[in-house]
Structure formats: C-alpha cells, structure tokens
Design a protein around this motif. Structure first.
Motif, PDB file in Angstrom:
ATOM      1  N   ASP A   1       0.817  -1.226   0.000  1.00  0.00           N
ATOM      2  CA  ASP A   1       0.000   0.000   0.000  1.00  0.00           C
ATOM      3  C   ASP A   1       0.847   1.271   0.000  1.00  0.00           C
ATOM      4  OD1 ASP A   1      -2.391  -1.386  -0.003  1.00  0.00           O
ATOM      5  OD2 ASP A   1      -2.473  -1.525   2.180  1.00  0.00           O
ATOM      6  N   LYS A   2       2.112   1.174  -0.413  1.00  0.00           N
ATOM      7  CA  LYS A   2       3.005   2.337  -0.391  1.00  0.00           C
ATOM      8  C   LYS A   2       3.617   2.624  -1.759  1.00  0.00           C
ATOM      9  CE  LYS A   2       4.358   1.707   4.462  1.00  0.00           C
ATOM     10  NZ  LYS A   2       5.499   1.469   5.383  1.00  0.00           N
ATOM     11  N   ILE A   3       4.046   1.577  -2.443  1.00  0.00           N
ATOM     12  CA  ILE A   3       4.764   1.737  -3.702  1.00  0.00           C
ATOM     13  C   ILE A   3       3.927   1.129  -4.822  1.00  0.00           C
ATOM     14  CG2 ILE A   3       6.871   1.204  -4.973  1.00  0.00           C
ATOM     15  CD1 ILE A   3       8.292   0.915  -2.307  1.00  0.00           C
ATOM     16  N   SER A   4       3.742   1.891  -5.875  1.00  0.00           N
ATOM     17  CA  SER A   4       3.042   1.363  -7.042  1.00  0.00           C
ATOM     18  C   SER A   4       3.840   1.724  -8.288  1.00  0.00           C
ATOM     19  CB  SER A   4       1.621   1.936  -7.137  1.00  0.00           C
ATOM     20  OG  SER A   4       1.654   3.340  -7.224  1.00  0.00           O
ATOM     21  N   GLY A   5       3.812   0.843  -9.251  1.00  0.00           N
ATOM     22  CA  GLY A   5       4.546   1.079 -10.484  1.00  0.00           C
ATOM     23  C   GLY A   5       4.486  -0.130 -11.385  1.00  0.00           C
ATOM     24  N   ARG A   6       5.131  -0.007 -12.546  1.00  0.00           N
ATOM     25  CA  ARG A   6       5.168  -1.100 -13.510  1.00  0.00           C
ATOM     26  C   ARG A   6       6.420  -1.938 -13.281  1.00  0.00           C
ATOM     27  NH1 ARG A   6       2.030  -1.801 -17.520  1.00  0.00           N
ATOM     28  NH2 ARG A   6       1.305   0.363 -17.444  1.00  0.00           N
ATOM     29  N   VAL A   7       6.258  -3.252 -13.255  1.00  0.00           N
ATOM     30  CA  VAL A   7       7.363  -4.165 -12.988  1.00  0.00           C
ATOM     31  C   VAL A   7       8.301  -4.195 -14.192  1.00  0.00           C
ATOM     32  CG1 VAL A   7       8.005  -6.530 -12.420  1.00  0.00           C
ATOM     33  CG2 VAL A   7       5.902  -5.553 -11.486  1.00  0.00           C
ATOM     34  N   GLU A   8       9.571  -3.928 -13.942  1.00  0.00           N
ATOM     35  CA  GLU A   8      10.578  -3.971 -15.008  1.00  0.00           C
ATOM     36  C   GLU A   8      11.456  -5.212 -14.926  1.00  0.00           C
ATOM     37  OE1 GLU A   8      12.842  -0.351 -14.959  1.00  0.00           O
ATOM     38  OE2 GLU A   8      11.368   0.690 -16.204  1.00  0.00           O
ATOM     39  N   GLU A   9      11.631  -5.741 -13.728  1.00  0.00           N
ATOM     40  CA  GLU A   9      12.463  -6.936 -13.576  1.00  0.00           C
ATOM     41  C   GLU A   9      12.044  -7.684 -12.317  1.00  0.00           C
ATOM     42  OE1 GLU A   9      17.184  -8.229 -13.112  1.00  0.00           O
ATOM     43  OE2 GLU A   9      16.631  -6.136 -13.438  1.00  0.00           O
ATOM     44  N   VAL A  10      11.964  -9.002 -12.430  1.00  0.00           N
ATOM     45  CA  VAL A  10      11.634  -9.856 -11.289  1.00  0.00           C
ATOM     46  C   VAL A  10      12.803 -10.792 -11.055  1.00  0.00           C
ATOM     47  CG1 VAL A  10      10.013 -11.520 -10.318  1.00  0.00           C
ATOM     48  CG2 VAL A  10       9.179  -9.744 -11.861  1.00  0.00           C
ATOM     49  N   GLY A  11      13.492 -10.619  -9.931  1.00  0.00           N
ATOM     50  CA  GLY A  11      14.612 -11.480  -9.579  1.00  0.00           C
ATOM     51  C   GLY A  11      14.284 -12.311  -8.364  1.00  0.00           C
ATOM     52  N   LEU A  12      15.168 -13.235  -8.029  1.00  0.00           N
ATOM     53  CA  LEU A  12      14.942 -14.056  -6.846  1.00  0.00           C
ATOM     54  C   LEU A  12      15.090 -13.259  -5.565  1.00  0.00           C
ATOM     55  CD1 LEU A  12      16.720 -17.419  -7.763  1.00  0.00           C
ATOM     56  CD2 LEU A  12      14.277 -16.907  -7.760  1.00  0.00           C
ATOM     57  N   ARG A  13      15.897 -12.184  -5.592  1.00  0.00           N
ATOM     58  CA  ARG A  13      16.116 -11.403  -4.372  1.00  0.00           C
ATOM     59  C   ARG A  13      15.425 -10.054  -4.416  1.00  0.00           C
ATOM     60  NH1 ARG A  13      19.490  -7.740  -1.844  1.00  0.00           N
ATOM     61  NH2 ARG A  13      20.442  -7.154  -3.820  1.00  0.00           N
ATOM     62  N   VAL A  14      15.425  -9.388  -5.554  1.00  0.00           N
ATOM     63  CA  VAL A  14      14.928  -8.023  -5.648  1.00  0.00           C
ATOM     64  C   VAL A  14      13.984  -7.903  -6.844  1.00  0.00           C
ATOM     65  CG1 VAL A  14      15.574  -5.614  -6.070  1.00  0.00           C
ATOM     66  CG2 VAL A  14      16.957  -7.012  -4.554  1.00  0.00           C
ATOM     67  N   THR A  15      12.931  -7.110  -6.662  1.00  0.00           N
ATOM     68  CA  THR A  15      12.015  -6.759  -7.746  1.00  0.00           C
ATOM     69  C   THR A  15      12.172  -5.279  -8.053  1.00  0.00           C
ATOM     70  OG1 THR A  15      10.405  -8.473  -7.176  1.00  0.00           O
ATOM     71  CG2 THR A  15       9.594  -6.580  -8.425  1.00  0.00           C
ATOM     72  N   ARG A  16      12.258  -4.944  -9.350  1.00  0.00           N
ATOM     73  CA  ARG A  16      12.445  -3.553  -9.756  1.00  0.00           C
ATOM     74  C   ARG A  16      11.159  -3.010 -10.372  1.00  0.00           C
ATOM     75  NH1 ARG A  16      16.888  -2.859 -14.051  1.00  0.00           N
ATOM     76  NH2 ARG A  16      15.177  -3.191 -15.511  1.00  0.00           N
ATOM     77  N   LEU A  17      10.720  -1.849  -9.844  1.00  0.00           N
ATOM     78  CA  LEU A  17       9.515  -1.185 -10.334  1.00  0.00           C
ATOM     79  C   LEU A  17       9.867   0.200 -10.847  1.00  0.00           C
ATOM     80  CD1 LEU A  17       7.101  -1.828  -7.300  1.00  0.00           C
ATOM     81  CD2 LEU A  17       7.416  -3.286  -9.276  1.00  0.00           C
ATOM     82  N   ARG A  18       9.070   0.676 -11.781  1.00  0.00           N
ATOM     83  CA  ARG A  18       9.184   2.059 -12.239  1.00  0.00           C
ATOM     84  C   ARG A  18       7.849   2.737 -11.999  1.00  0.00           C
ATOM     85  NH1 ARG A  18      12.730   4.965 -15.171  1.00  0.00           N
ATOM     86  NH2 ARG A  18      13.894   3.068 -15.706  1.00  0.00           N
ATOM     87  N   ALA A  19       7.853   3.757 -11.135  1.00  0.00           N
ATOM     88  CA  ALA A  19       6.634   4.469 -10.800  1.00  0.00           C
ATOM     89  C   ALA A  19       6.182   5.330 -11.968  1.00  0.00           C
ATOM     90  CB  ALA A  19       6.846   5.324  -9.555  1.00  0.00           C
ATOM     91  N   PHE A  20       4.952   5.829 -11.879  1.00  0.00           N
ATOM     92  CA  PHE A  20       4.401   6.666 -12.946  1.00  0.00           C
ATOM     93  C   PHE A  20       5.245   7.918 -13.141  1.00  0.00           C
ATOM     94  CE2 PHE A  20       1.417   9.836 -14.631  1.00  0.00           C
ATOM     95  CZ  PHE A  20       0.935   9.147 -15.738  1.00  0.00           C
ATOM     96  N   SER A  21       5.860   8.409 -12.060  1.00  0.00           N
ATOM     97  CA  SER A  21       6.693   9.606 -12.143  1.00  0.00           C
ATOM     98  C   SER A  21       8.053   9.338 -12.765  1.00  0.00           C
ATOM     99  CB  SER A  21       6.893  10.202 -10.747  1.00  0.00           C
ATOM    100  OG  SER A  21       7.550   9.275  -9.896  1.00  0.00           O
ATOM    101  N   GLY A  22       8.399   8.059 -12.979  1.00  0.00           N
ATOM    102  CA  GLY A  22       9.685   7.698 -13.549  1.00  0.00           C
ATOM    103  C   GLY A  22      10.688   7.199 -12.531  1.00  0.00           C
ATOM    104  N   VAL A  23      10.370   7.302 -11.237  1.00  0.00           N
ATOM    105  CA  VAL A  23      11.279   6.837 -10.188  1.00  0.00           C
ATOM    106  C   VAL A  23      11.360   5.314 -10.218  1.00  0.00           C
ATOM    107  CG1 VAL A  23      11.695   6.765  -7.700  1.00  0.00           C
ATOM    108  CG2 VAL A  23      10.759   8.824  -8.754  1.00  0.00           C
ATOM    109  N   VAL A  24      12.576   4.780 -10.130  1.00  0.00           N
ATOM    110  CA  VAL A  24      12.788   3.335 -10.111  1.00  0.00           C
ATOM    111  C   VAL A  24      12.918   2.880  -8.658  1.00  0.00           C
ATOM    112  CG1 VAL A  24      14.292   1.444 -10.816  1.00  0.00           C
ATOM    113  CG2 VAL A  24      13.901   3.367 -12.365  1.00  0.00           C
TER     114      VAL A  24
END
Length: 292
Positions: free
Chosen positions: A149-172
């Motif tokens: 309920d804090k971070i929202s964005g489009r998933v760019e990469e799914v790893g075993l340890r870390v998931t990377r998202l890019r928010a609507f504002s462009g923040v990764v």
C-alpha cells in the motif's frame, strides 16, 4: 619396475567414476524430463481458439505467452534445485569413498549453517519469497502492481532477491522480495470502465440514456474495441442527482488496465452525441426553450 598401485585405490577410483557417471546420467534424464513436461504444458495450452475464448483467457491472465514464461521459469528453478541436490550427493559419496569422516563434517556444517542462517535470515527470506512469487506467477514483467500500500509502479524486472519497479513519475524502486507482505496486481483479471455523464437537472434522462446505449453499442461493434471488451457495455441509467445535475452511469468490463482508453473515447463520443441532440451538461446555460 613401476610402483604397484594399491588395489584399494583402484576400487575407490572405480566407485568415484561410477558415481560421476550415474550422476551425469540421472541429471540428464531429469533435465530431459523437465524439458519434455514443460514443452508438453506449453503445447497443450496453445492452439487456435475463438476470439471470445482468447479474450477470456487474457482477462484471466492465462495468455499463451504468460503461461509459457511461467512454465519456463518454473522449469529453470527445478533444474537449479536438481543440480544442487545431485552435486551435494556426489560430493558426500566421494568423500565417504575416500574415507573422510562425514559425522564431524556434518556437525561442523550444521553449526556453521546455524550461524550463517542467523546472519543471513533476510537474504534467505528474500530468495524463498522470490521463488514462491515466480513459481506462483503473482506478477510478471509489465504488470502494474502496488506493494504494501506504499509503492506502485510497472514491474521492469523480477529477480529471486529483488524486484524492480518504475513508478508513474519515472522513479525506479528496488524492493526486496522478503519485504513484500501485501501485493496488489492491476494487470491480472479484468478492469471496469465507469462512464459517468452529467446532464442538466431539468433535462429528460430518457433520450440521454438512449443516446448512451447507441454510442456504446456502436463502439462495441468496432474491431478496435472488440479486442478490449470482454462483455457488452451496460447503461445503468440515473446514478445520482443533486441541485444542479443528474448523473448517468454506464459500465464496461475490459481486459486488465485497458479501461482508461475505452472510458475516455466513450465519454468523448457520448458528449458529442448529447450536444448534437441538444442535451447540454450542467455548466451550459439553459436555452430559450428550456427557460420557457
């Protein structure tokens, strides 16, 4: 005169070679089985389907591409686990053949494992969470998700340890998988376009409702929107009233995250059609006929 080779060494070498050969054969058979099962699953899930059937599958996030990606990811995890198990068994077997005492080694490994486990709890948690999220296909690259309920964005990469998202504002954002306790996925299942059209309070809602039905029916018949809609749009009628306006509402079920385009186009067309019919929105001043 060559130095004689002890018979025990020959026997040990034979056992080691046999163990390695058996391990390679078993690994090859397991890898082949995993590949065949994966191909069979993908082949059974593919094929020609009716447009409506394919749209429903996409709405349920069961498209062939997504299913194949999930099957391949699961197969990769199974191969990695298989390799680790086989390597551990082979190493322990060879050490036993060479006469290395395993009991003290296992005891030391247990103590070291406990110590490492306490120091790397978060790392183990991240990897385990990543394995479960990938195998269960909770989300994938391209999905729009909301985490904790804090971070929202489009998933760019799914790893075993870390998931990377890019928010609507462009923040990764880089989110550790072990920290994900709540996950909302807007790209799975269906979405609903809510089309609210205000008209003047004194206007007759009947003609406006008929115009909305006609516009939405025409849009549903177009090829562009047939690829988005999973059911015919529904005009619900009068939704609410206040001192200045009457609000009419219609809904349309679409593929996930596809409701915005249909909603904007429908509002534009309905507003144009209402204006052509002389039905204005509440911001417009009343005409001479309405004043009379």
């Amino acid at each position: 005169m060559p130095w004689p080779i002890p018979e025990q060494w020959i026997n040990n070498a034979g056992v080691i070679v046999t163990t390695l050969l058996v391990a390679l054969i078993v690994r090859g058979l397991l890898a082949r089985t995993i590949r065949r099962v994966t191909k069979m699953m993908i082949r059974d899930a593919s094929g020609k389907r009716l447009r409506a059937t394919e749209i429903l599958r996409r709405a349920a996030d069961m498209s062939d591409e997504r299913y194949a990606a999930r099957a391949n990811t699961t197969a990769s995890l199974l191969r990695s686990v298989t390799d680790i198990v086989i390597v551990v068994i082979v190493v322990m077997t060879i050490m036993n053949v060479l006469g290395v005492p395993l009991a003290p080694l296992l005891a030391s490994a247990s103590i070291g494992g406990v110590a490492i486990g306490f120091g790397a709890q978060s790392l183990v948690k991240d990897y385990l969470s990543g394995i479960f999220m990938i195998s269960e296909d909770q989300f994938g690259v391209g999905d729009w998700v909301q985490i904790n309920d804090k971070i929202s964005g489009r998933v760019e990469e799914v790893g075993l340890r870390v998931t990377r998202l890019r928010a609507f504002s462009g923040v990764v954002w880089y989110v550790r998988n072990g920290d994900i306790t709540q996950l909302g996925n807007s790209s799975q299942g269906t979405s609903t376009a809510i089309i609210d059209v205000p008209i003047a309070l004194g206007a007759d809602p009947g003609p406006a409702i008929e115009i909305m039905k006609q516009v939405l029916t025409d849009m549903a018949a177009e090829e562009e929107w047939q690829q988005v809609l999973i059911a015919e749009p529904t005009v619900l009628g009068v939704d609410s009233m206040d001192a200045v306006q009457t609000k009419l509402r219609a809904t349309a079920d679409t593929l996930a995250n596809q409701q915005w385009g249909f909603q904007r186009e429908a509002l534009s067309r309905i507003r144009t059609a209402l204006h052509a019919a002389g039905i204005e929105d509440p911001s417009m001043p009343p005409t001479a006929d309405q004043q009379a």
